[in-house]
Write an enzyme that holds these catalytic residues in place. Structure first.
Site, PDB file in Angstrom:
ATOM      1  N   ASP A  18     -13.045  15.614  -2.333  1.00  0.00           N
ATOM      2  CA  ASP A  18     -13.135  16.975  -2.872  1.00  0.00           C
ATOM      3  C   ASP A  18     -14.458  17.060  -3.638  1.00  0.00           C
ATOM      4  O   ASP A  18     -15.262  16.125  -3.595  1.00  0.00           O
ATOM      5  CB  ASP A  18     -11.910  17.236  -3.778  1.00  0.00           C
ATOM      6  CG  ASP A  18     -11.542  18.717  -3.834  1.00  0.00           C
ATOM      7  OD1 ASP A  18     -12.464  19.556  -3.914  1.00  0.00           O
ATOM      8  OD2 ASP A  18     -10.346  19.031  -3.813  1.00  0.00           O
ATOM      9  N   LYS A  75      -6.947   8.520  -0.555  1.00  0.00           N
ATOM     10  CA  LYS A  75      -8.175   8.977   0.131  1.00  0.00           C
ATOM     11  C   LYS A  75      -8.683  10.313  -0.410  1.00  0.00           C
ATOM     12  O   LYS A  75      -8.780  11.298   0.323  1.00  0.00           O
ATOM     13  CB  LYS A  75      -7.924   9.118   1.636  1.00  0.00           C
ATOM     14  CG  LYS A  75      -7.482   7.849   2.337  1.00  0.00           C
ATOM     15  CD  LYS A  75      -7.431   8.064   3.854  1.00  0.00           C
ATOM     16  CE  LYS A  75      -6.952   6.858   4.609  1.00  0.00           C
ATOM     17  NZ  LYS A  75      -5.521   6.565   4.447  1.00  0.00           N
ATOM     18  N   ASP A  92      -3.327   4.501  -1.748  1.00  0.00           N
ATOM     19  CA  ASP A  92      -4.212   4.992  -0.678  1.00  0.00           C
ATOM     20  C   ASP A  92      -4.091   6.504  -0.545  1.00  0.00           C
ATOM     21  O   ASP A  92      -3.409   7.009   0.340  1.00  0.00           O
ATOM     22  CB  ASP A  92      -3.771   4.275   0.614  1.00  0.00           C
ATOM     23  CG  ASP A  92      -4.541   4.704   1.853  1.00  0.00           C
ATOM     24  OD1 ASP A  92      -5.682   5.174   1.718  1.00  0.00           O
ATOM     25  OD2 ASP A  92      -3.981   4.555   2.960  1.00  0.00           O
ATOM     26  N   ARG A 118       2.877  -0.822  10.790  1.00  0.00           N
ATOM     27  CA  ARG A 118       3.892  -0.838  11.840  1.00  0.00           C
ATOM     28  C   ARG A 118       4.116  -2.191  12.503  1.00  0.00           C
ATOM     29  O   ARG A 118       5.230  -2.469  12.948  1.00  0.00           O
ATOM     30  CB  ARG A 118       3.555   0.239  12.880  1.00  0.00           C
ATOM     31  CG  ARG A 118       3.789   1.630  12.329  1.00  0.00           C
ATOM     32  CD  ARG A 118       3.103   2.701  13.118  1.00  0.00           C
ATOM     33  NE  ARG A 118       1.652   2.688  12.925  1.00  0.00           N
ATOM     34  CZ  ARG A 118       0.820   3.593  13.412  1.00  0.00           C
ATOM     35  NH1 ARG A 118       1.284   4.581  14.149  1.00  0.00           N
ATOM     36  NH2 ARG A 118      -0.479   3.525  13.175  1.00  0.00           N
ATOM     37  N   LYS A 166       0.860  -1.194   0.000  1.00  0.00           N
ATOM     38  CA  LYS A 166       0.000   0.000   0.000  1.00  0.00           C
ATOM     39  C   LYS A 166       0.888   1.232   0.000  1.00  0.00           C
ATOM     40  O   LYS A 166       1.750   1.375   0.862  1.00  0.00           O
ATOM     41  CB  LYS A 166      -0.903   0.025   1.235  1.00  0.00           C
ATOM     42  CG  LYS A 166      -1.848   1.213   1.223  1.00  0.00           C
ATOM     43  CD  LYS A 166      -2.708   1.255   2.457  1.00  0.00           C
ATOM     44  CE  LYS A 166      -2.011   1.841   3.649  1.00  0.00           C
ATOM     45  NZ  LYS A 166      -1.759   3.295   3.577  1.00  0.00           N
TER      46      LYS A 166
HETATM   47  O1  C5P Z   1       0.871   1.074  10.941  1.00  0.00           O
HETATM   48  P1  C5P Z   1      -0.565   0.683  10.734  1.00  0.00           P
HETATM   49  O2  C5P Z   1      -0.745  -0.817  10.566  1.00  0.00           O
HETATM   50  O3  C5P Z   1      -1.486   1.296  11.741  1.00  0.00           O
HETATM   51  O4  C5P Z   1      -0.916   1.332   9.296  1.00  0.00           O
HETATM   52  C1  C5P Z   1      -2.212   1.367   8.803  1.00  0.00           C
HETATM   53  C2  C5P Z   1      -2.174   1.978   7.438  1.00  0.00           C
HETATM   54  O5  C5P Z   1      -3.508   1.968   6.929  1.00  0.00           O
HETATM   55  C3  C5P Z   1      -1.708   3.437   7.387  1.00  0.00           C
HETATM   56  O6  C5P Z   1      -0.971   3.595   6.183  1.00  0.00           O
HETATM   57  C4  C5P Z   1      -2.991   4.249   7.339  1.00  0.00           C
HETATM   58  O7  C5P Z   1      -2.858   5.433   6.590  1.00  0.00           O
HETATM   59  C5  C5P Z   1      -3.936   3.278   6.612  1.00  0.00           C
HETATM   60  N1  C5P Z   1      -5.364   3.462   6.881  1.00  0.00           N
HETATM   61  C6  C5P Z   1      -5.914   3.412   8.146  1.00  0.00           C
HETATM   62  N2  C5P Z   1      -7.259   3.586   8.353  1.00  0.00           N
HETATM   63  C7  C5P Z   1      -8.060   3.799   7.312  1.00  0.00           C
HETATM   64  C8  C5P Z   1      -7.517   3.834   6.014  1.00  0.00           C
HETATM   65  C9  C5P Z   1      -6.164   3.644   5.825  1.00  0.00           C
HETATM   66  O8  C5P Z   1      -5.201   3.171   9.103  1.00  0.00           O
HETATM   67  N3  C5P Z   1      -9.364   3.919   7.509  1.00  0.00           N
END
Ligand code: C5P
Length: 235
Positions: free
Chosen positions: A64, A61, A59, A211, A32
């Site tokens: 607009d 998002k 991603d 993470r 992603k």
């Molecule tokens: O590090 P972690 O596993 O929390 O990362 C989650 C990823 O998913 C991040 O890149 C975040 O921007 C994305 N994301 C999210 N929640 C959403 C959409 C995307 O955490 N609703």
């Protein structure tokens, strides 16, 4: 089953991405690309990852006015990624026009998904900060149904809402779930978290994990552990 785990490449630049993927032998896995990386590297990071056979969820998002989103999607269509997304809170017309932009740009294989309520929010912040009253899961399900009726192929939601969304929108409607944590990882800024095993049980189709893998001592091992949780026969 197609590999269902997208690794969130939340790194500041392309060089760090390349080093991470090579060092941890994660070539060809689904990834992603979010705002942090895309705003730094632009189209070339997508082209590089595609050359290395990574399926890509872009991603960005988008949120607009409908015309702007439609034109932006028409531009993104040429990248030929697997998945792009918009915020469902942009409304029905915006989602419809996002799909039209993608199709006009020739991206008939790119899935359009809508972010319902960010997994970093909970019901209290939704009620008190956004002034969206009611239950969070009802709001998420409502946004999912509206997105489906507007032409979206699926939604981004938390694992905890995936089952209900499948009931309302049908089993073909994609549920992509971030907020995934391996058993021994910290929650960080995510509120509605779950393990890969729970996600599978709950009916999530694809997981996004950042993470828990990128900050693990052994990222490849963490990725495999997550996959084992999702796939019956391991990886
Ligand atoms: O590090 P972690 O596993 O929390 O990362 C989650 C990823 O998913 C991040 O890149 C975040 O921007 C994305 N994301 C999210 N929640 C959403 C959409 C995307 O955490 N609703």
């Amino acid at each position: 089953m197609k590999n269902p785990i997208y690794l969130a490449l939340d790194f500041p630049d392309g060089q760090q991405v390349e080093q991470f993927l090579i060092r941890n032998e994660l070539s060809g896995i689904p990834v992603k690309v979010g705002m942090e990386l895309f705003y730094r590297e632009g189209h070339q990071i997508i082209e590089k990852l595609k050359k290395n056979n990574h399926p890509i969820f872009l991603d960005l998002k988008l949120h607009d006015i409908p015309t702007t989103v439609e034109r932006a999607m028409e531009n993104l269509a040429s990248l030929g990624v697997d998945i792009v997304n918009v915020h469902a809170l942009g409304g029905s017309e915006m989602i419809k026009r996002a799909k039209e932009g993608l199709l006009r740009g020739g991206a008939s294989n790119t899935k359009l998904i809508a972010v319902t309520i960010l997994t970093s929010m909970n019901e209290i912040s939704m009620n008190d900060e956004l002034h969206i009253q009611g239950k969070l899961n009802e709001q998420v399900t409502h946004l999912a149904a509206m997105s489906k009726n507007s032409g979206a192929d699926g939604v981004v939601c938390s694992v905890h809402e995936a089952g209900q969304i499948k009931q309302v929108c049908g089993k073909e409607f994609l549920t992509v779930t971030p907020g995934i944590r391996l058993k021994d990882s910290s929650a960080d800024d995510q509120q509605r978290i779950a393990t890969p095993e729970f996600a599978k049980e709950a009916g999530a189709d694809r997981l996004v994990i950042g993470r828990s893998i990128t900050r693990a001592k052994k990222p490849k091992k963490a990725y495999k552990t997550a996959l084992r949780g999702m796939l019956e026969n391991g990886y």
